[in-house]
Design an enzyme around this catalytic site. Structure first.
Site, mmCIF file in Angstrom:
data_model
loop_
_atom_site.group_PDB
_atom_site.id
_atom_site.type_symbol
_atom_site.label_atom_id
_atom_site.label_comp_id
_atom_site.label_asym_id
_atom_site.label_seq_id
_atom_site.Cartn_x
_atom_site.Cartn_y
_atom_site.Cartn_z
ATOM 1 N N TRP A 163 0.874 -1.189 -0.139
ATOM 2 C CA TRP A 163 -0.004 0.034 -0.098
ATOM 3 C C TRP A 163 0.854 1.186 -0.179
ATOM 4 O O TRP A 163 0.394 1.971 0.551
ATOM 5 C CB TRP A 163 -0.939 0.024 1.257
ATOM 6 C CG TRP A 163 -1.699 -1.301 1.129
ATOM 7 C CD1 TRP A 163 -1.706 -2.384 1.736
ATOM 8 C CD2 TRP A 163 -3.122 -1.165 0.385
ATOM 9 N NE1 TRP A 163 -2.698 -3.121 1.403
ATOM 10 C CE2 TRP A 163 -3.535 -2.424 0.388
ATOM 11 C CE3 TRP A 163 -3.843 -0.375 -0.518
ATOM 12 C CZ2 TRP A 163 -4.831 -3.108 -0.020
ATOM 13 C CZ3 TRP A 163 -5.009 -0.600 -1.178
ATOM 14 C CH2 TRP A 163 -5.494 -2.158 -0.796
ATOM 15 N N GLU A 223 -37.250 -0.088 -19.264
ATOM 16 C CA GLU A 223 -38.243 0.437 -18.166
ATOM 17 C C GLU A 223 -38.543 1.862 -18.129
ATOM 18 O O GLU A 223 -37.927 2.666 -17.732
ATOM 19 C CB GLU A 223 -37.474 0.098 -16.691
ATOM 20 C CG GLU A 223 -38.357 0.382 -15.666
ATOM 21 C CD GLU A 223 -37.880 0.633 -14.246
ATOM 22 O OE1 GLU A 223 -38.417 0.433 -13.154
ATOM 23 O OE2 GLU A 223 -36.846 1.597 -14.123
ATOM 24 N N ASP A 247 -32.763 -0.036 -16.772
ATOM 25 C CA ASP A 247 -33.643 0.442 -15.807
ATOM 26 C C ASP A 247 -33.582 1.855 -15.824
ATOM 27 O O ASP A 247 -32.673 2.491 -16.282
ATOM 28 C CB ASP A 247 -32.713 -0.089 -14.434
ATOM 29 C CG ASP A 247 -33.342 0.709 -13.235
ATOM 30 O OD1 ASP A 247 -34.494 0.056 -12.739
ATOM 31 O OD2 ASP A 247 -32.854 1.582 -12.448
ATOM 32 N N LYS A 296 -5.979 -0.571 -5.209
ATOM 33 C CA LYS A 296 -6.725 0.923 -5.122
ATOM 34 C C LYS A 296 -5.847 2.031 -5.994
ATOM 35 O O LYS A 296 -4.797 1.865 -6.252
ATOM 36 C CB LYS A 296 -6.968 1.434 -3.789
ATOM 37 C CG LYS A 296 -8.028 0.849 -3.096
ATOM 38 C CD LYS A 296 -8.394 1.253 -1.893
ATOM 39 C CE LYS A 296 -9.780 0.765 -1.146
ATOM 40 N NZ LYS A 296 -10.035 1.444 -0.189
#
Length: 812
Positions: free
Chosen positions: A127, A438, A383, A162
């Site tokens: 990290w 939708e 959606d 990350k």
């Protein structure tokens, strides 16, 4: 009944104008994003609007259509010029951005133009990103190339990673890579943030697909499912358990398509998967990417196609583990989202994409290609399309059907162009793909091909239908039900554009609402469903109407049918996801399959009827038929009669009246027998109708002169039609308002689950209505008359539908 070959096609008067006007317009836009073409057409392409020939009433809005088609064509040209075309643009996204293997190295790229400095961190470097500093190009893309070490990748498979970057105020922040393919959370830590996971399994650990995609069905019969809550135990179910245990049940009930909810990673479980944090990652609660591939391959083995519920209408507001974390105050052109109020959905508490941004288009188009090719989905249910189509997102907006509501400054043309590109991309890659929108607004052209100037979806969800049923069940007594209103709600759609009908979906199943079974029977579902005792009037009525509501919706409401997991057998409880208000319990976030499988419980009857409904379409293909005629909506008798395909449907919604020798009209002469009967003993009925009885037709009136026929049908026959109550049970005035106390759930008010923060507010401030002008409908009666004729036999038009009576379906 079997239709004769070579019968003349009847064209209703309202359709003659459509076929006559068509010659005025050309039908294809040459700039249809053909990857082999070097040019995308000229400005004249925007004059070729076939959609105006399909619906001439759109003529006043031709400038709007020309504008958005030109925007689409221009964008496609840019893709051709700079990226090699639409397909290459979409594939190049995930093959270039995120983590990829290149020449014995791992290359990581991330678009973050507002970042001042950037590093890659993770388990592989403790990290500490000081030795893994990234470089930025002129387009705001950061990259780093990390060579293999000792023949092994520098970043081990399944290790955490990350993206660390510094923004303008000098603060360093850690974010999950935007294109991460897998993300997990420490389950032992409450509220722990998600970690990005480098997912690159060795060949022997990668799932290898074994089964081809099933062929596209004539009409989709869709089983909407949520993998996580599909276990009978109070826990999160896995992809592999769903594949092994639930998929065979879906197949056994004669569905041909599975629609999976909540596949994209979402940190808040109770969002039902609609607050997406990681768009390229599978939901880790149910397993890893290889597990999901196993599920889809097993579905294909069973002949089931698999659709994915994709959410490109908005993104989670989460910062640490969501895409929103890349927005550090930069302008809209440097972000995935619009800035200010335009970039925030107030009802959903989520971020809104900037669909005009080049890198946003790359991200979203690549996303759908990724799911289509990496996981072999067979299509998508998009959606929140209404929210995308309009700047107001449908909030506090009613849609009456006036075309001005669809084509104005309120229309978000950027989003429309994105949807056109997405539909074109998917159908280029997989011509048999199924795309469902939708949309509650009913925008004309949404389900017309992009080549005509439409948006390109194959189907839209018929979202007004469940609203009608819920309104009737909550607010009207049985004798107040209008056959004309029911018929109108089920057929009120643009019949050049296909719909997926449903009586209830996950929306009606979540806490705070009630399923149809729960509205009908409430607490008696806990005490009165045993076959060892006589059914109460409430249970008898509930089981009967549950079957009738679902079957008439299937037969009348669209060109496809959808059911949410568990509703096929009347699951007795709502869905309540684990949350603080219920002590983080999974008790009501599961499906009680044991109720369906217990032989002495009446749930089995609803499941058996659901299976038979689907089987009837499998046998007779009525959903895909263009022959659809409603011949009678009798308000006094509470009877609806219609023909669809080779079948005659009869529904008796009268609570107590039995009709012996009830006369119904039909098209072809001959002998008819019952093909499906909701009153059959095997479906929990009284068995009052003989299935071995021949029903012979009689001619009606003068051949070829409809006005002399019975209900405008040239033939007729007579049937026995019982009510949905046993005659001795109740009076004609009995309705749900009389039988059930308001909100009588069998629970104290304080014990009733209620979301403190709704998972999602659907975009329905008011019900959707898709109005047709009189010239669009072949009708010769109004709501107070007995006869209402709809006829559609024109190849240009998609099918329309009709109803049943105490639910019989006759075949010849």
């Amino acid at each position: 009944m079997k239709a004769s070959v070579g019968l003349p096609i009847t064209i209703p008067l309202g359709s003659v104008l459509l076929s006559a006007k068509r010659v005025k317009y050309c039908y294809t836009i040459s700039a249809t994003v053909s990857e082999s073409s070097q040019t995308m057409g000229s400005d004249e392409d925007t004059e070729c609007l076939g959609i105006l020939g399909v619906d001439p009433s759109l003529e006043p809005y031709k400038d709007h259509f020309r504008y958005r088609v030109k925007r689409y064509v221009d964008q496609a040209k840019l893709f051709e010029k700079h990226e090699g075309g639409l397909e290459e643009f979409a594939q190049g996204g995930y093959m270039k951005f995120g983590f990829n293997r290149e020449e014995g190295s791992i290359v990581y790229r991330e678009w973050a133009p507002a970042a001042q400095e950037a590093q890659l961190i993770g388990d592989f470097n403790g990290w500490d990103g000081s030795n893994h500093v990234m470089e930025k190009n002129q387009f705001g893309v950061w990259s780093i190339k990390i060579p293999d070490s000792g023949g092994n990748p520098a970043i081990p498979h399944n290790s955490r990673v990350k993206f660390r970057f510094k923004h303008g105020n000098g603060v360093w922040v850690d974010r999950l890579p935007a294109w991460i393919k897998y993300a997990t959370v420490d389950p032992t830590k409450f509220g722990a943030p998600y970690d990005g996971v480098y997912w690159e399994p060795p060949p022997e650990q990668r799932y290898q697909f074994k089964h081809p995609r099933p062929p596209k069905p004539k009409a989709p019969r869709i089983y909407e499912a949520h993998v996580g809550m599909s276990s009978s135990e109070p826990r999160v179910n896995s992809y592999r358990e769903f594949a092994d245990d639930v998929l065979p049940q879906i197949k056994a009930n004669n569905y041909n398509t599975v629609q999976l909810m909540a596949v994209m990673e979402h940190s808040y479980y109770a969002s039902f998967g609609y607050h997406v944090t990681n768009f390229f990652a599978v939901s880790s609660r149910s397993g890893n990417p290889e597990d999901l591939k196993y599920l889809i391959d097993q579905a294909h083995r069973l002949g089931l196609r698999v659709l994915m519920d994709v959410v490109h209408s908005h993104a989670s507001n989460n910062v640490t583990d969501g895409l929103n974390g890349f927005d550090v105050g930069q302008s809209s052109q440097e972000s995935y989202f619009h800035s200010g109020d335009r970039g925030y959905h107030k009802q959903w508490d989520s971020r809104l994409f900037n669909y005009a941004n080049w890198e946003v288009l790359r991200f979203l188009l690549s996303n759908i290609r990724w799911w289509l090719e990496e996981y072999r989905f067979d299509g998508f249910r998009f959606d929140g399309v209404t929210s995308m189509l309009y700047h107001h997102h449908g909030i506090n907006t009613g849609f009456s059907g006036n075309y001005n509501e669809y084509f104005s400054e309120a229309t978000d043309v950027d989003a429309v162009v994105y949807l056109m590109l997405a539909n074109r991309l998917i159908h280029n890659l997989l011509p048999d793909a199924m795309m469902i929108a939708e949309d509650v607004s009913g925008m004309p052209g949404l389900c017309r091909p992009v080549s005509e100037g439409g948006v390109g979806f194959d189907y839209r969800l018929a979202m007004a239908i469940p609203d009608r049923w819920i309104d009737y069940l909550k607010n009207k007594k049985d004798e107040e039900w209008s056959m004309y209103e029911i018929m109108s709600s089920l057929t009120n759609r643009r019949y050049t554009e296909k719909c997926i009908a449903y009586a209830e979906s996950h929306d009606q199943s979540i806490v705070g609402d009630k399923t149809i079974a729960f509205l009908l029977m409430d607490q008696e579902m806990y005490t009165g469903m045993s076959c060892l005792t006589e059914a109460s009037p409430i249970v008898e009525r509930g089981i009967a109407l549950h079957k009738m509501i679902h079957s008439i919706t299937m037969a009348l409401g669209g060109e496809g049918y959808l059911n949410f997991m568990g509703n096929e057998f009347g699951h007795p409880e709502w869905i309540d996801f684990p949350r603080e208000g219920n002590g983080w319990s999974y008790k009501m976030c599961r499906r009680q399959w044991n109720l369906r499988d217990t032989d002495h419980l009446r749930y089995k009857f609803l499941n058996a009827f659901n299976r038979a409904m689907n089987s009837s379409d499998e046998k007779f293909s009525f959903l895909s038929s263009s022959k659809q005629i409603v011949s009678s909506t009798n308000e006094e008798d509470k009877v609806v009669v219609f023909e669809r395909g080779d079948l005659v449907f009869v529904f008796n919604f009268h609570p107590v009246n039995t009709y012996e020798g009830y006369k119904v009209g039909c098209d072809l002469p001959g002998k008819y027998r019952v093909a499906l009967d909701s009153d059959a003993l095997e479906f929990g009925g009284r068995g009052r109708v003989g299935h071995d009885v021949d029903h012979f037709t009689n001619p009606e009136g003068i051949p070829g002169v409809p006005e002399t026929n019975f209900n405008n049908r040239p033939n007729s026959f007579k049937v026995l039609s019982p009510p949905h109550y046993p005659e001795e049970s109740v009076s004609t005035s009995t309705g749900i308002a009389d039988i059930l106390d308001d909100e009588a759930d069998g629970q104290a008010e304080d014990d009733r689950p209620e979301l403190k923060q709704p998972a999602r507010v659907k975009e329905r401030a008011s019900p959707s209505i898709e109005n047709f002008s009189p010239k669009d409908m072949a009708m010769d009666s109004g709501p107070t008359n007995d006869v209402c004729n709809f006829e559609l036999s024109v190849p240009l038009l998609s099918p329309m539908h009709f109803p049943l009576v105490r639910a019989y379906l006759f075949s010849m």
